[in-house]
Design an enzyme around this catalytic site. Structure first.
Site, short mmCIF file in Angstrom:
data_model
loop_
_atom_site.label_atom_id
_atom_site.label_comp_id
_atom_site.label_asym_id
_atom_site.label_seq_id
_atom_site.Cartn_x
_atom_site.Cartn_y
_atom_site.Cartn_z
CE LYS A 1 -60.11 92.32 -35.74
NZ LYS A 1 -60.22 90.93 -36.22
CD GLN B 1 -59.28 92.65 -43.58
OE1 GLN B 1 -59.56 91.65 -44.21
NE2 GLN B 1 -60.18 93.34 -42.91
CE LYS C 1 -62.66 94.35 -46.54
NZ LYS C 1 -63.06 92.92 -46.49
CE LYS D 1 -59.00 87.49 -45.08
NZ LYS D 1 -60.11 88.35 -44.67
CG ASP E 1 -62.06 84.95 -44.87
OD1 ASP E 1 -62.01 84.18 -45.84
OD2 ASP E 1 -62.19 86.18 -44.99
CB THR F 1 -70.09 90.94 -43.52
OG1 THR F 1 -69.04 90.74 -42.57
CG2 THR F 1 -69.49 91.28 -44.86
CG ASN G 1 -72.42 83.95 -41.04
OD1 ASN G 1 -73.42 83.25 -40.91
ND2 ASN G 1 -71.47 84.02 -40.13
CB SER H 1 -63.71 92.34 -36.08
OG SER H 1 -64.27 91.15 -36.56
#
Length: 451
Positions: free
Chosen positions: A91, A112, A115, A127, A167, A210, A242, A382
């Site tokens: 992911k 990631q 995270k 990614k 992204d 986010t 964003n 997500s």
């Protein structure tokens, strides 16, 4: 690094990845944090977990050829780095920007993994992206690029294999085009991408996630460490996408005043706070630049980004939320923040502080929240979108937002518990986040054998 095993791993890593500065920076930061854990857990060295963790499971590079509006063939590079699947399907987002290269994508994929682990959701880390630049392109050019990109990528992804998201440079428009092409090629409607439109499987609150999550994490950390809140505080935010927009919105809803925003050309100082409605009109409707805000709102100053010009981090604030891009906040910026009395720095972007800046902030008592923890709200939502797709359900904004808030507060609580277990300073969420995130991945890797 003091531990012989950790130092050996880092030296081998550098020899295998020469010239990849962002990737090496991320690796160094993580390994420095994990020294404490390695010393107390001999199974890490016995099972060679650091070496295995720091080697991506798969790296795919491919050509993306597409036609511009003049029927001229254009060629870009595309990548997907499937880093670690110990906890679940890969992911991670797709970044479209001229600066994209293997080093940046490897660093993002590595971050990631930690995270996604911290969210507690069953997701591995990945990614991807391309050196394609969406800026200045027509909708049709972007559609043709996205279709060409997905024509190669589709064979490497799937709802139970790898679920990409947006992204930098990849918003709802780009995700829509990619999803449509995947559906055409596979002849199936599945939750293979997140960040989709609400009419075809997207989740409410994903756009805000986010930025909102950053503030939920920061608020919980401030309450725990200082017994304080956003109320009455002055905040510096960088970026104007964003993350920055919705971090600004939530911070001000919690009683703070956000006085700065930026883009690649410069930054603004708004002493009376940001008018979020005007900001959204300029950035989301008109797709304008941040200098347009200064031209439209009285009393706002615009500072162009040129050599020798002050950065927005020289502004006197209580809280700093860097939400733009990697390594935007350097040691001089960190010194300026400390000198001006800033008490909290939490990252909305991925690795926006240089390693030297991060260490300086922590050493000077600043509450530091790394991006892998503080900006996990996007991937957490997500993950919630994936759940809704699997169940063929759609939750309300309030339901998703409540789940997001719970996840972000739980991330901090996990870090805080790790800090106490290993005797880490309360303001050092960086070390706590790295250990907490890696611990879950390491346990899964041992259980699954040598892979």
């Amino acid at each position: 690094m003091n531990n012989a095993y950790v130092n050996k791993v880092f030296e081998e890593f550098k020899s295998k990845n020469p010239g990849e500065k962002e990737y090496t920076q991320a690796c160094q930061e993580i390994l420095e944090s994990l020294e404490l854990m390695v010393e107390k857990n001999p199974a890490i060295e016995k099972n060679q977990l650091l070496e295995r963790f720091l080697e991506p499971e798969r790296l795919v590079q491919f050509r993306v050829a597409w036609l511009d509006d003049n029927n001229v063939v254009r060629v870009n590079r595309g990548w997907r780095i499937q880093y670690n699947s110990a906890l679940g399907p890969y992911k991670g987002g797709i970044r479209l920007h001229p600066s994209v290269n293997v080093s940046i994508l490897k660093f993002l994929a590595l971050e990631q993994c930690l995270k996604n682990s911290l969210t507690t959701l069953p997701m591995g880390g990945a990614k991807g992206g391309s050196d394609f630049d969406p800026k200045g392109k027509s909708d049709m050019e972007i559609m043709r690029f996205c279709q060409a990109f997905m024509t190669e990528l589709y064979r490497h992804i799937g709802p139970d294999t790898d679920v990409p998201a947006g992204d930098i440079g990849t918003g709802g428009r780009e995700i829509g085009y990619m999803f449509g092409q995947y559906k055409r090629l596979q002849n199936e409607f599945t939750g293979v991408l997140t960040g989709k439109g609400l009419t075809f499987g997207g989740s409410l609150a994903r756009t805000e996630a986010t930025g909102y999550g950053l503030c939920y994490f920061t608020a919980k950390a401030m309450e725990t460490v200082f017994g304080d809140s956003f109320k009455g505080k002055t905040v510096a935010v960088s970026g104007s996408g964003n993350v920055a927009i919705y971090a600004t919105e939530k911070a001000q809803a919690l009683g703070a005043k956000v006085v700065t925003l930026s883009d690649s050309n410069g930054w603004i100082y708004a002493p009376d706070g940001i008018d979020v409605a005007v900001l959204k009109q300029i950035k989301e409707v008109e797709r304008g630049r941040i200098k347009d805000y200064a031209a439209r709102v009285p009393g706002v100053t615009y500072v162009e980004k040129v050599a020798g010009a002050p950065t927005l981090w020289t502004t006197k604030v209580d809280i700093a939320l860097p939400c733009a891009t990697q390594n935007e906040l350097n040691i001089d910026d960190a010194k300026a923040l400390v000198a001006n009395g800033c008490k909290v720095v939490c990252e909305g972007a991925n690795m926006p502080c240089t390693l030297e800046a991060a260490h300086f902030l922590i050493d000077n008592g600043v509450l530091y929240g790394p991006g892998k923890a503080a900006n996990a709200g996007g991937v957490a939502t997500s993950g919630l979108e994936m759940s809704q797709n699997s169940m063929r359900l759609s939750w309300t904004f309030e339901e998703v937002d409540a789940r997001l808030k719970g996840i972000m507060e739980a991330i901090y609580e996990n870090i805080n518990a790790t800090q106490k277990k290993y005797g880490i300073a309360a303001n050092d969420c960086l070390t706590g986040a790295n250990i907490a995130g890696f611990d879950k991945i390491a346990t899964a890797m041992i259980a699954q054998g040598v892979l």
